[in-house]
Motif scaffolding. Structure first.
Motif, PDB file in Angstrom:
ATOM      1  N   LEU A  30       0.820  -1.219   0.000  1.00 18.76           N
ATOM      2  CA  LEU A  30       0.000   0.000   0.000  1.00 18.76           C
ATOM      3  C   LEU A  30       0.851   1.266   0.000  1.00 18.76           C
ATOM      4  O   LEU A  30       0.575   2.219  -0.716  1.00 18.76           O
ATOM      5  CB  LEU A  30      -0.901  -0.028   1.238  1.00 18.76           C
ATOM      6  CG  LEU A  30      -1.840   1.158   1.469  1.00 18.76           C
ATOM      7  CD1 LEU A  30      -3.143   0.656   2.061  1.00 18.76           C
ATOM      8  CD2 LEU A  30      -1.213   2.164   2.421  1.00 18.76           C
ATOM      9  N   GLU A  31       1.918   1.257   0.824  1.00 21.25           N
ATOM     10  CA  GLU A  31       2.745   2.461   0.960  1.00 21.25           C
ATOM     11  C   GLU A  31       3.370   2.846  -0.384  1.00 21.25           C
ATOM     12  O   GLU A  31       3.441   4.019  -0.737  1.00 21.25           O
ATOM     13  CB  GLU A  31       3.854   2.222   1.997  1.00 21.25           C
ATOM     14  CG  GLU A  31       3.358   2.140   3.441  1.00 21.25           C
ATOM     15  CD  GLU A  31       2.824   0.759   3.824  1.00 21.25           C
ATOM     16  OE1 GLU A  31       2.698  -0.117   2.930  1.00 21.25           O
ATOM     17  OE2 GLU A  31       2.524   0.551   5.013  1.00 21.25           O
TER      18      GLU A  31
ATOM     19  N   ALA B 238       2.784   6.120  -2.823  1.00 17.31           N
ATOM     20  CA  ALA B 238       3.964   6.904  -3.198  1.00 17.31           C
ATOM     21  C   ALA B 238       4.046   7.051  -4.723  1.00 17.31           C
ATOM     22  O   ALA B 238       4.335   8.133  -5.242  1.00 17.31           O
ATOM     23  CB  ALA B 238       5.229   6.250  -2.662  1.00 17.31           C
TER      24      ALA B 238
ATOM     25  N   TYR C  48      12.733  15.226  -3.874  1.00 11.78           N
ATOM     26  CA  TYR C  48      12.165  14.106  -3.120  1.00 11.78           C
ATOM     27  C   TYR C  48      12.107  12.837  -3.978  1.00 11.78           C
ATOM     28  O   TYR C  48      12.477  11.750  -3.525  1.00 11.78           O
ATOM     29  CB  TYR C  48      10.769  14.462  -2.607  1.00 11.78           C
ATOM     30  CG  TYR C  48      10.135  13.319  -1.845  1.00 11.78           C
ATOM     31  CD1 TYR C  48      10.575  12.995  -0.572  1.00 11.78           C
ATOM     32  CD2 TYR C  48       9.143  12.538  -2.423  1.00 11.78           C
ATOM     33  CE1 TYR C  48      10.028  11.930   0.118  1.00 11.78           C
ATOM     34  CE2 TYR C  48       8.583  11.471  -1.733  1.00 11.78           C
ATOM     35  CZ  TYR C  48       9.030  11.166  -0.459  1.00 11.78           C
ATOM     36  OH  TYR C  48       8.496  10.103   0.214  1.00 11.78           O
TER      37      TYR C  48
ATOM     38  N   ARG D  90      13.879   9.164  -3.098  1.00 12.65           N
ATOM     39  CA  ARG D  90      13.069   7.976  -2.889  1.00 12.65           C
ATOM     40  C   ARG D  90      13.429   6.870  -3.888  1.00 12.65           C
ATOM     41  O   ARG D  90      13.618   5.710  -3.504  1.00 12.65           O
ATOM     42  CB  ARG D  90      11.584   8.334  -3.021  1.00 12.65           C
ATOM     43  CG  ARG D  90      10.713   7.161  -2.755  1.00 12.65           C
ATOM     44  CD  ARG D  90       9.234   7.452  -2.709  1.00 12.65           C
ATOM     45  NE  ARG D  90       8.635   6.222  -2.248  1.00 12.65           N
ATOM     46  CZ  ARG D  90       8.208   6.019  -1.023  1.00 12.65           C
ATOM     47  NH1 ARG D  90       8.227   6.959  -0.139  1.00 12.65           N
ATOM     48  NH2 ARG D  90       7.735   4.844  -0.677  1.00 12.65           N
TER      49      ARG D  90
ATOM     50  N   TRP E  93       7.431  -6.448   6.580  1.00 16.00           N
ATOM     51  CA  TRP E  93       8.219  -5.340   7.138  1.00 16.00           C
ATOM     52  C   TRP E  93       7.668  -4.994   8.519  1.00 16.00           C
ATOM     53  O   TRP E  93       6.485  -5.183   8.767  1.00 16.00           O
ATOM     54  CB  TRP E  93       8.078  -4.098   6.248  1.00 16.00           C
ATOM     55  CG  TRP E  93       8.763  -4.200   4.927  1.00 16.00           C
ATOM     56  CD1 TRP E  93       9.841  -4.962   4.615  1.00 16.00           C
ATOM     57  CD2 TRP E  93       8.418  -3.491   3.732  1.00 16.00           C
ATOM     58  NE1 TRP E  93      10.196  -4.774   3.305  1.00 16.00           N
ATOM     59  CE2 TRP E  93       9.343  -3.868   2.735  1.00 16.00           C
ATOM     60  CE3 TRP E  93       7.429  -2.559   3.414  1.00 16.00           C
ATOM     61  CZ2 TRP E  93       9.292  -3.356   1.446  1.00 16.00           C
ATOM     62  CZ3 TRP E  93       7.388  -2.060   2.132  1.00 16.00           C
ATOM     63  CH2 TRP E  93       8.306  -2.450   1.154  1.00 16.00           C
TER      64      TRP E  93
ATOM     65  N   LEU F 289       2.094   2.321   9.553  1.00 10.70           N
ATOM     66  CA  LEU F 289       2.407   1.800   8.222  1.00 10.70           C
ATOM     67  C   LEU F 289       3.546   0.793   8.334  1.00 10.70           C
ATOM     68  O   LEU F 289       4.137   0.632   9.402  1.00 10.70           O
ATOM     69  CB  LEU F 289       2.795   2.938   7.277  1.00 10.70           C
ATOM     70  CG  LEU F 289       3.823   3.959   7.748  1.00 10.70           C
ATOM     71  CD1 LEU F 289       5.227   3.416   7.705  1.00 10.70           C
ATOM     72  CD2 LEU F 289       3.728   5.190   6.853  1.00 10.70           C
ATOM     73  N   HIS F 290       3.835   0.125   7.224  1.00 12.00           N
ATOM     74  CA  HIS F 290       4.941  -0.829   7.199  1.00 12.00           C
ATOM     75  C   HIS F 290       6.110  -0.241   6.407  1.00 12.00           C
ATOM     76  O   HIS F 290       5.907   0.439   5.402  1.00 12.00           O
ATOM     77  CB  HIS F 290       4.512  -2.143   6.547  1.00 12.00           C
ATOM     78  CG  HIS F 290       3.577  -2.937   7.399  1.00 12.00           C
ATOM     79  ND1 HIS F 290       2.213  -2.849   7.281  1.00 12.00           N
ATOM     80  CD2 HIS F 290       3.822  -3.827   8.396  1.00 12.00           C
ATOM     81  CE1 HIS F 290       1.649  -3.651   8.167  1.00 12.00           C
ATOM     82  NE2 HIS F 290       2.597  -4.267   8.865  1.00 12.00           N
TER      83      HIS F 290
ATOM     84  N   ASN G  49       7.597   6.967   3.655  1.00  9.28           N
ATOM     85  CA  ASN G  49       6.252   6.426   3.465  1.00  9.28           C
ATOM     86  C   ASN G  49       5.214   7.260   4.203  1.00  9.28           C
ATOM     87  O   ASN G  49       4.114   7.490   3.697  1.00  9.28           O
ATOM     88  CB  ASN G  49       6.188   4.969   3.948  1.00  9.28           C
ATOM     89  CG  ASN G  49       6.878   4.018   2.974  1.00  9.28           C
ATOM     90  OD1 ASN G  49       7.199   4.400   1.848  1.00  9.28           O
ATOM     91  ND2 ASN G  49       7.105   2.792   3.395  1.00  9.28           N
TER      92      ASN G  49
END
Lengths: 254, 94
Positions: free
Chosen positions: A36-37, A41, A137, A141, B5, B26-27, B37
């Motif tokens: 999900l993260e 992103a 950024y 990343r 994670w 979050l992970h 993140n």
């Protein structure tokens, strides 16, 4: 003989189209990323890129002087009128390849925008300044992810090396200038692409070596995206998805 | 092998002068990535000026079962609230 206006228009299309096409590619991950993260992103990155495209293409429309909006330019041209670098239109492949392509582009953008901030054209300088914050950024990343996957498990390392072998022949095009670039240089609007290479190689070399990846030796480079001479077969497919709505329902708004 | 994670708790300060508030979790594989993140997941709509992350395992918490002994005794101590003072009108909002 190309006029100053034509050259500036081409220059702006190259910037806008590269952001636009990479934005679309990145957005293809929405809802599909491994976690999900990362999904969010990537969607954020895609939105930043489309914001950039909007600014460049809006200015391009002004320079062209035919009353075209950024939407007109984005959705009503065919593949041969696009001026994005080929790197941005390549298919995503796996997550690692997507992030490596992102890094190769982010590194380029971070160096280019750093120079365009000092452009003699105030609009170019202003767009570059806004873009620079986003790119700073993005490159941090994507570089972290490239290092994480390259210097990760044997599986992730192998995939990243394959991705680099696939993508590297598209890097050279970023630094191949032509008469448009020379005109921009002479007007003090932009540096010529060739002069960005050294800084790029230093930045990319540092990250790739930390990622334990080997840059392919071949100097061969695909080209034709930023000049519009020849895109890859992938661009037409991308456009058929991206432009479908405006093609089927011209002028549709909601 | 554990493929997941670690879980991180995210704290965001909305404005200068305010304190960080817990906004969610979050992970992420490491602290640096957790901050990134958090930036992407929790500050997309301009919510913050500062981010803290802490790995969830480092947080010690009260047990839900201890709620009675821990918190109920204070329920009957209304005199601990300064509610019995009359505030002069000139003071305004406190």
């Amino acid at each position: 003989m190309a006029t100053d206006k034509d050259n500036l228009y081409q220059f702006l299309l190259r910037l806008g189209d590269s952001s636009l096409i990479l934005s679309h590619r990145t957005s293809e991950w929405c809802g599909h990323a491994p976690v999900l993260e990362e999904d969010i992103a990537l969607a954020n990155t895609a939105l930043d890129l489309i914001g950039q495209a909007q600014m460049w293409l809006e200015y391009a429309g002004e320079v062209q002087g035919e009353g075209k909006t950024p939407d007109d330019i984005a959705f009503q041209r065919d593949a041969w009128d696009f001026r994005n670098v080929l790197l941005t239109e390549l298919p995503n492949g796996d997550f690692g390849r997507t992030l490596l392509r992102q890094f190769l582009f982010d590194a380029y953008q971070s160096i280019l925008m750093g120079r365009l901030i000092k452009s003699s054209d105030v609009t170019v300088a202003a767009i570059a300044a806004k873009t620079m914050k986003e790119v700073t950024y993005h490159v941090e990343r994507s570089a972290d992810t490239v290092v994480g996957l390259g210097d990760g498990t044997p599986e992730s390392h192998t995939r990243m090396q394959e991705a680099l072998d696939y993508l590297w022949p598209y890097v050279g095009e970023l630094f191949q200038g032509d008469e448009v670039d020379i005109a921009m240089f002479q007007a003090g609007i932009s540096p010529t692409p060739e002069t960005l290479r050294e800084e790029y190689d230093a930045l990319v070399g540092r990250v790739l070596s930390e990622a334990t990846l080997t840059v392919p030796e071949s100097q061969f480079s695909h080209k034709g995206g930023r000049t519009g001479a020849m895109h890859t077969e992938h661009l037409g497919h991308l456009l058929s998805t991206m432009q479908w709505l405006q093609r089927a329902y011209p002028g549709c708004e909601w | 092998m554990k493929n997941e994670w670690p879980l991180w708790e995210v704290f965001i300060r909305g404005q200068h002068g305010m304190s960080h508030r817990h906004v969610g979790s979050l992970h992420a594989p490491d602290a640096e990535t957790a901050v990134k993140n958090a930036r992407d997941v929790y500050t997309r709509r301009n919510e913050g000026v500062s981010i803290w992350v802490v790995e969830a395992k480092h947080i010690s918490a009260t047990a839900p079962g201890d709620k009675g002994p821990l918190f109920e005794p204070s329920e009957s101590k209304v005199y601990r609230h300064p509610t019995f003072f009359k505030i002069p009108g000139e003071v305004g909002h406190m």
